[in-house]
Motif scaffolding. Sequence first.
Motif, PDB file in Angstrom:
ATOM      1  N   GLN A  43      66.994  48.787  63.182  1.00 36.62           N
ATOM      2  CA  GLN A  43      67.108  49.407  61.864  1.00 36.62           C
ATOM      3  C   GLN A  43      65.958  48.908  60.987  1.00 36.62           C
ATOM      4  OE1 GLN A  43      70.605  48.739  59.358  1.00 36.62           O
ATOM      5  NE2 GLN A  43      70.367  50.845  58.612  1.00 36.62           N
ATOM      6  N   GLU A  49      66.018  45.135  61.937  1.00 39.21           N
ATOM      7  CA  GLU A  49      67.130  44.314  62.444  1.00 39.21           C
ATOM      8  C   GLU A  49      67.504  44.852  63.815  1.00 39.21           C
ATOM      9  OE1 GLU A  49      70.785  44.207  60.175  1.00 39.21           O
ATOM     10  OE2 GLU A  49      71.710  42.819  61.593  1.00 39.21           O
ATOM     11  N   LEU A 104      72.681  45.447  68.710  1.00 36.69           N
ATOM     12  CA  LEU A 104      73.033  45.755  70.107  1.00 36.69           C
ATOM     13  C   LEU A 104      73.863  47.019  70.197  1.00 36.69           C
ATOM     14  CD1 LEU A 104      74.109  42.494  71.957  1.00 36.69           C
ATOM     15  CD2 LEU A 104      72.416  44.154  72.713  1.00 36.69           C
ATOM     16  N   ARG A 105      73.629  47.774  71.252  1.00 33.61           N
ATOM     17  CA  ARG A 105      74.409  48.976  71.514  1.00 33.61           C
ATOM     18  C   ARG A 105      74.889  48.933  72.962  1.00 33.61           C
ATOM     19  NH1 ARG A 105      74.576  48.890  66.889  1.00 33.61           N
ATOM     20  NH2 ARG A 105      73.627  50.290  65.386  1.00 33.61           N
ATOM     21  N   ASN A 136      70.669  38.905  65.450  1.00 38.53           N
ATOM     22  CA  ASN A 136      71.938  38.313  65.023  1.00 38.53           C
ATOM     23  C   ASN A 136      72.364  37.225  65.999  1.00 38.53           C
ATOM     24  OD1 ASN A 136      73.182  39.971  62.664  1.00 38.53           O
ATOM     25  ND2 ASN A 136      72.263  41.478  64.045  1.00 38.53           N
ATOM     26  N   ASP A 147      73.624  35.992  56.900  1.00 36.89           N
ATOM     27  CA  ASP A 147      73.950  37.432  56.960  1.00 36.89           C
ATOM     28  C   ASP A 147      75.246  37.711  56.203  1.00 36.89           C
ATOM     29  OD1 ASP A 147      73.693  40.034  57.686  1.00 36.89           O
ATOM     30  OD2 ASP A 147      74.253  39.760  59.794  1.00 36.89           O
ATOM     31  N   ASP A 148      75.418  38.934  55.757  1.00 39.53           N
ATOM     32  CA  ASP A 148      76.664  39.382  55.102  1.00 39.53           C
ATOM     33  C   ASP A 148      77.067  38.437  53.979  1.00 39.53           C
ATOM     34  OD1 ASP A 148      76.682  41.315  57.070  1.00 39.53           O
ATOM     35  OD2 ASP A 148      78.095  40.243  58.347  1.00 39.53           O
ATOM     36  N   LYS A 208      76.505  44.758  52.506  1.00 44.20           N
ATOM     37  CA  LYS A 208      76.465  46.143  52.009  1.00 44.20           C
ATOM     38  C   LYS A 208      77.585  46.454  51.027  1.00 44.20           C
ATOM     39  CE  LYS A 208      78.063  47.846  56.506  1.00 44.20           C
ATOM     40  NZ  LYS A 208      77.734  46.616  57.238  1.00 44.20           N
ATOM     41  N   GLU A 246      71.282  44.884  52.382  1.00 40.39           N
ATOM     42  CA  GLU A 246      71.593  45.815  53.482  1.00 40.39           C
ATOM     43  C   GLU A 246      72.587  46.880  53.013  1.00 40.39           C
ATOM     44  OE1 GLU A 246      73.017  43.568  56.856  1.00 40.39           O
ATOM     45  OE2 GLU A 246      74.915  43.087  55.901  1.00 40.39           O
ATOM     46  N   GLU A 277      71.973  53.039  50.460  1.00 49.80           N
ATOM     47  CA  GLU A 277      72.198  54.434  50.826  1.00 49.80           C
ATOM     48  C   GLU A 277      71.678  55.409  49.767  1.00 49.80           C
ATOM     49  OE1 GLU A 277      76.338  54.900  51.758  1.00 49.80           O
ATOM     50  OE2 GLU A 277      76.187  53.734  53.596  1.00 49.80           O
ATOM     51  N   TRP A 297      70.757  53.347  55.309  1.00 56.33           N
ATOM     52  CA  TRP A 297      70.629  54.727  55.779  1.00 56.33           C
ATOM     53  C   TRP A 297      69.712  55.572  54.880  1.00 56.33           C
ATOM     54  CZ3 TRP A 297      76.574  55.470  56.910  1.00 56.33           C
ATOM     55  CH2 TRP A 297      76.916  54.642  57.989  1.00 56.33           C
ATOM     56  N   ASP A 319      72.384  55.330  65.521  1.00 62.26           N
ATOM     57  CA  ASP A 319      73.782  55.112  65.134  1.00 62.26           C
ATOM     58  C   ASP A 319      74.613  56.367  65.250  1.00 62.26           C
ATOM     59  OD1 ASP A 319      73.298  52.544  64.718  1.00 62.26           O
ATOM     60  OD2 ASP A 319      73.317  52.604  62.527  1.00 62.26           O
TER      61      ASP A 319
HETATM   62  N1  LIG Z   1      77.736  51.858  55.816  1.00 56.78           N
HETATM   63  C1  LIG Z   1      76.455  51.555  56.095  1.00 56.78           C
HETATM   64  N2  LIG Z   1      76.219  50.762  57.177  1.00 56.78           N
HETATM   65  C2  LIG Z   1      74.943  50.474  57.449  1.00 56.78           C
HETATM   66  C3  LIG Z   1      73.873  50.943  56.666  1.00 56.78           C
HETATM   67  N3  LIG Z   1      72.726  50.450  57.207  1.00 56.78           N
HETATM   68  C4  LIG Z   1      73.072  49.710  58.262  1.00 56.78           C
HETATM   69  N4  LIG Z   1      74.407  49.711  58.443  1.00 56.78           N
HETATM   70  C5  LIG Z   1      75.168  49.021  59.458  1.00 56.78           C
HETATM   71  O1  LIG Z   1      75.475  47.735  59.009  1.00 56.78           O
HETATM   72  C6  LIG Z   1      75.452  46.811  60.089  1.00 56.78           C
HETATM   73  C7  LIG Z   1      74.477  45.756  59.788  1.00 56.78           C
HETATM   74  O2  LIG Z   1      74.559  44.731  60.692  1.00 56.78           O
HETATM   75  P1  LIG Z   1      75.320  43.385  60.426  1.00 56.78           P
HETATM   76  O3  LIG Z   1      75.732  43.219  59.013  1.00 56.78           O
HETATM   77  O4  LIG Z   1      74.466  42.313  61.001  1.00 56.78           O
HETATM   78  O5  LIG Z   1      76.637  43.561  61.289  1.00 56.78           O
HETATM   79  C8  LIG Z   1      76.550  43.686  62.656  1.00 56.78           C
HETATM   80  C9  LIG Z   1      76.531  42.357  63.357  1.00 56.78           C
HETATM   81  O6  LIG Z   1      77.391  41.429  62.695  1.00 56.78           O
HETATM   82  C10 LIG Z   1      77.117  42.709  64.694  1.00 56.78           C
HETATM   83  N5  LIG Z   1      76.027  42.836  65.649  1.00 56.78           N
HETATM   84  C11 LIG Z   1      75.266  43.915  65.938  1.00 56.78           C
HETATM   85  N6  LIG Z   1      74.359  43.602  66.891  1.00 56.78           N
HETATM   86  C12 LIG Z   1      74.542  42.271  67.164  1.00 56.78           C
HETATM   87  C13 LIG Z   1      73.908  41.326  68.047  1.00 56.78           C
HETATM   88  O7  LIG Z   1      72.937  41.630  68.739  1.00 56.78           O
HETATM   89  N7  LIG Z   1      74.407  40.039  68.087  1.00 56.78           N
HETATM   90  C14 LIG Z   1      75.447  39.641  67.291  1.00 56.78           C
HETATM   91  N8  LIG Z   1      75.863  38.370  67.392  1.00 56.78           N
HETATM   92  N9  LIG Z   1      76.046  40.499  66.453  1.00 56.78           N
HETATM   93  C15 LIG Z   1      75.608  41.789  66.385  1.00 56.78           C
HETATM   94  O8  LIG Z   1      77.797  43.930  64.583  1.00 56.78           O
HETATM   95  C16 LIG Z   1      77.801  44.318  63.207  1.00 56.78           C
HETATM   96  C17 LIG Z   1      77.838  45.778  63.082  1.00 56.78           C
HETATM   97  O9  LIG Z   1      76.679  46.311  63.533  1.00 56.78           O
HETATM   98  P2  LIG Z   1      76.413  47.844  63.420  1.00 56.78           P
HETATM   99  O10 LIG Z   1      77.622  48.605  63.783  1.00 56.78           O
HETATM  100  O11 LIG Z   1      75.161  48.109  64.154  1.00 56.78           O
HETATM  101  O12 LIG Z   1      76.228  48.054  61.918  1.00 56.78           O
HETATM  102  C18 LIG Z   1      75.046  47.627  61.288  1.00 56.78           C
HETATM  103  C19 LIG Z   1      74.348  48.810  60.701  1.00 56.78           C
HETATM  104  O13 LIG Z   1      74.349  49.941  61.545  1.00 56.78           O
HETATM  105  C20 LIG Z   1      74.173  51.767  55.546  1.00 56.78           C
HETATM  106  O14 LIG Z   1      73.311  52.219  54.789  1.00 56.78           O
HETATM  107  N10 LIG Z   1      75.485  52.023  55.298  1.00 56.78           N
END
Ligand SMILES: Nc1nc2c(ncn2[C@@H]2O[C@@H]3COP(=O)(O)O[C@H]4[C@@H](O)[C@H](n5cnc6c(=O)[nH]c(N)nc65)O[C@@H]4COP(=O)(O)O[C@H]3[C@H]2O)c(=O)[nH]1
Length: 539
Positions: A283, A297, A300-301, A355, A416-417, A440, A473, A476, A495, A533
């Motif tokens: 992203q 950022e 993972l998918r 992450n 983060d967060d 966010k 983060e 929108e 986004w 996404d």
């Molecule tokens: N509503 C909204 N959402 C947005 C927007 N822009 C980005 N996002 C989403 O917010 C999440 C950001 O990642 P995160 O806070 O690190 O939160 C991540 C992170 O905590 C975890 N994650 C993802 N990949 C990895 C990884 O490789 N390793 C670890 N340990 N955790 C991961 O999963 C969480 C969710 O990831 P994603 O589903 O990819 O969801 C991502 C992303 O797709 C936006 O404008 N609006």
Amino acid sequence: MRRRTILIVAACLAILAGLLPMVAVAHLLRVRAIAAEQRHMAEYARWTLMRTKRVFADARRVLIEAETRPGTECSPDHVAQLRQIAMDARNVEDIGYFRDGRLVCTSLGPIRQHVPRTPPDVDLGGGFALVLHIEPRTFRSQPMLAMSHDGYTALIKPERLVDVLTDSHMTLGIAAGPGRLIAMSGKGDPRLLRILTAGAAAGIDERHVFASLREPPLTAFAFSDRAQALGRLRNDYLLLLPMGLLVSTVLVGIVIWVSRQRLSPEKELAIAIRRREFVVHYQPIIDLSNGRCVAAEALLRWRRPDGRWIRPDLFIPLAEDTGLISPLTDLLIERVIEDQAELLRADRGLHISINISARDLESGRFLPVLSDAVARSGIEPSQIWIEATEQGFIRAEIAASAIKAARAAGHMVAIDDFGTGYSSLSLLQGLPLDALKIDKSFVEAIATDAATSVVTPHIIDMAHGLKLRIIAEGVETREQEAYLRAAGVPLAQGWLYSRALPAAEFAAFRQGRNAEGDDSSTDAGRGHAGSGDGAITAR
Ligand SMILES: Nc1nc2c(ncn2[C@@H]2O[C@@H]3COP(=O)(O)O[C@H]4[C@@H](O)[C@H](n5cnc6c(=O)[nH]c(N)nc65)O[C@@H]4COP(=O)(O)O[C@H]3[C@H]2O)c(=O)[nH]1
């Protein structure tokens, strides 16, 4: 394999596992029953042969005795002697004397009619011979067997040869070679009789189970009704059924256990990691001062072999709970370097955030893996940022040493967060962090009446105060972007700019965006839908 497919396969296997032992037991019982019946028949054939030999021995003795009696043949005295011998014999009905090829007298007296001598059918050896079907004048009622020696003939009832006590469904017989039936205790199918009199050892046909025993010139046989023999199996089935059921239950249990293992989310995840079913989407992170894409950022998918996408917020917590996060982080590092090394080498100002979960941070084992991959790829360690959620910092001392180690290796570390967990100002002050990511939910609250909207400026001020770089983060809208820029937030992702993109699409996005110049004020509206996404589906 899809969950539903596995379930169907497991159900089929369970049914098979249940049915197979039953079918196997039934088959085994049937084979055993037929073999037992054949042995039974062979035993009766043996007894029939013994019985026949005994009858023939009796007849031989009678004939020899008749020949050795003194006196003129067919004289009243001779006839009386023959009568006495016949009466004493257990298996001989009458004795006759032939002279010049005609019957002269029997044990009943002289014969006046012309009764010619019938040529013998079977040579029994030692001068004895057998005529198979005789209809003697004296015993008109039924055909007889006649054993002859010299001038004498002894009449034998055929049924005496097969006079063996049997089960009701059984038939016994004796023959003197193919098609030459001597005696039989019942009726038989001509085709079967052809086989039996030819001396087949043991067998089964559509209606019979049979066995025969050959001792030239005789062949004894026994056969029974196949349906009746198998009918007795019912009792055996009832006896062995519990055993079959037990085996089935054990097998069904094993199948269910195995499929449960295979279907457990933990097992699925472990298999997916082993099969490397994960890809990384990126992203973009935008520099709010000029609109350029300066980072990404890595997210993972999980792409299942059937094409379904699994969201990280479903599998990351599972990986964290089950200890699978370490191999997953290793895979993430490997994929990021694989995807981005070239781009990172070409643009030293670009960085990728990865992450790192609380568990990884505490164990610290990700760091040597990362350092090694970075060193081999020729990128700068500072180009890989580490994002750790607030949970990772609960045990402040361990977190602090992990962050120090990461920073010493040249990486930047971000929390983060921020604002969603347990962080406190004192915690933040104690940690040697480089950056802070505003969650966010706080970005979403900007310019709304939400209670959190009042918190957002404080978080930004606090980060400024701690000299932390800020990344917002979940951006929108243009309104949010304008607010953040005005508040001095340097970096944003969301986004509004792009969703997380596959590596190649991210490269194209970055190139397109940066090629348009440094005019940040016009960049805000350049959103990019992306394909990454958008494909994610919940399980
Ligand atoms: N509503 C909204 N959402 C947005 C927007 N822009 C980005 N996002 C989403 O917010 C999440 C950001 O990642 P995160 O806070 O690190 O939160 C991540 C992170 O905590 C975890 N994650 C993802 N990949 C990895 C990884 O490789 N390793 C670890 N340990 N955790 C991961 O999963 C969480 C969710 O990831 P994603 O589903 O990819 O969801 C991502 C992303 O797709 C936006 O404008 N609006």
